[in-house]
Design a protein around this motif. Structure first.
Motif, mmCIF file in Angstrom:
data_model
loop_
_atom_site.group_PDB
_atom_site.id
_atom_site.type_symbol
_atom_site.label_atom_id
_atom_site.label_comp_id
_atom_site.label_asym_id
_atom_site.label_seq_id
_atom_site.Cartn_x
_atom_site.Cartn_y
_atom_site.Cartn_z
ATOM 1 N N ALA A 94 0.805 -1.228 0.000
ATOM 2 C CA ALA A 94 0.000 0.000 0.000
ATOM 3 C C ALA A 94 0.838 1.277 0.000
ATOM 4 N N HIS A 95 2.008 1.198 -0.613
ATOM 5 C CA HIS A 95 2.834 2.394 -0.808
ATOM 6 C C HIS A 95 3.211 2.493 -2.287
ATOM 7 N N ALA B 186 5.223 24.500 -0.172
ATOM 8 C CA ALA B 186 3.827 24.185 -0.525
ATOM 9 C C ALA B 186 3.495 22.741 -0.163
ATOM 10 N N LEU B 187 4.451 21.825 -0.386
ATOM 11 C CA LEU B 187 4.240 20.416 -0.039
ATOM 12 C C LEU B 187 4.174 20.247 1.482
ATOM 13 N N THR C 126 3.180 22.230 3.734
ATOM 14 C CA THR C 126 1.926 22.712 4.335
ATOM 15 C C THR C 126 0.804 21.692 4.212
ATOM 16 N N THR C 127 0.970 20.668 3.344
ATOM 17 C CA THR C 127 -0.082 19.647 3.214
ATOM 18 C C THR C 127 0.088 18.518 4.233
ATOM 19 N N PHE C 128 1.184 18.522 4.994
ATOM 20 C CA PHE C 128 1.413 17.456 5.973
ATOM 21 C C PHE C 128 0.521 17.655 7.200
ATOM 22 N N ALA C 129 -0.186 16.592 7.600
ATOM 23 C CA ALA C 129 -1.015 16.654 8.805
ATOM 24 C C ALA C 129 -0.194 16.271 10.036
ATOM 25 N N THR C 130 0.857 15.447 9.825
ATOM 26 C CA THR C 130 1.761 15.055 10.909
ATOM 27 C C THR C 130 3.188 15.150 10.395
ATOM 28 N N SER D 9 1.344 10.908 1.567
ATOM 29 C CA SER D 9 1.986 12.218 1.466
ATOM 30 C C SER D 9 1.538 13.125 2.620
ATOM 31 N N VAL D 10 0.276 12.985 2.995
ATOM 32 C CA VAL D 10 -0.275 13.799 4.083
ATOM 33 C C VAL D 10 0.380 13.458 5.429
ATOM 34 N N LEU D 11 0.976 12.245 5.511
ATOM 35 C CA LEU D 11 1.709 11.848 6.720
ATOM 36 C C LEU D 11 3.214 12.092 6.557
ATOM 37 N N ALA D 12 3.553 12.891 5.544
ATOM 38 C CA ALA D 12 4.954 13.250 5.274
ATOM 39 C C ALA D 12 5.794 12.040 4.880
ATOM 40 N N MET D 13 5.183 11.103 4.145
ATOM 41 C CA MET D 13 5.981 9.999 3.596
ATOM 42 C C MET D 13 6.624 10.506 2.313
ATOM 43 N N VAL D 14 7.810 11.068 2.507
ATOM 44 C CA VAL D 14 8.560 11.692 1.409
ATOM 45 C C VAL D 14 10.018 11.256 1.508
ATOM 46 N N GLY D 15 10.746 11.467 0.439
ATOM 47 C CA GLY D 15 12.160 11.130 0.433
ATOM 48 C C GLY D 15 12.932 12.076 -0.466
#
Ligand SMILES: [Cu+2]
Length: 147
Positions: free
Chosen positions: A59-60, A127-128, A130-134, A102-108
């Motif tokens: 699921a990623h 801009a990215l 600001t979309t993080f909820a956590t 992405s909203v949980l800041a799963m970024v790299g």
């Protein structure tokens, strides 16, 4: 074609093959940086190297973020729960994300060669962020590791 030219072509080809490395980034539900992470989240590669995103947990996906890669570089969009291999073709900093998290800041972050576009990436990535909820500071932490 002269023999010298053929030799030059062969040497160019073999040297680029010899130096192209493979890197593995795992997509995980839990890692050292917390929940829903790419691991390792920050990697240094050379132009021409390949990054393999492995679906360690399902699921990623991995996809480059529009506007947050070097100008004219490769972009990618992996399928959910599937491996994707990306050959990095331009110098600079790349930011990618997992679409559902992405909203949980799963970024790299990938740094190819020198981080020539780092200032631009730092500005444009707000801009990215600001979309993080956590994990609001996760991307900034990753970018602070860029050398
Ligand atoms: Cu994810």
């Amino acid at each position: 074609m002269t023999n010298k030219l053929i030799l030059t072509l062969v040497l160019t080809l073999t040297s680029s093959l010899a130096f192209a490395a493979e890197h593995t980034v795992e997509m995980k539900n839990m890692g050292t940086d917390g929940m829903m992470v790419f691991e390792p989240a920050v990697i240094n590669v050379a132009v021409g190297d390949t990054v393999n995103f492995e679906p360690t947990d399902s699921a990623h996906n991995s996809e480059s973020v529009p506007g947050l890669t070097p100008k004219g570089s490769v972009t990618w969009k992996g399928e959910m729960s599937q491996k994707i291999s990306v050959t990095i073709d331009k110098e600079g900093v790349y930011i990618y994300k997992c679409m559902p998290h992405s909203v949980l800041a799963m970024v790299g972050v990938i740094i190819a060669g020198k981080p020539t576009n780092l200032d631009e990436i730092k500005k444009s990535s707000k801009a990215l962020t600001t979309t993080f909820a956590t994990n609001n500071d996760r991307l900034n932490k990753y970018l602070s590791q860029v050398k």
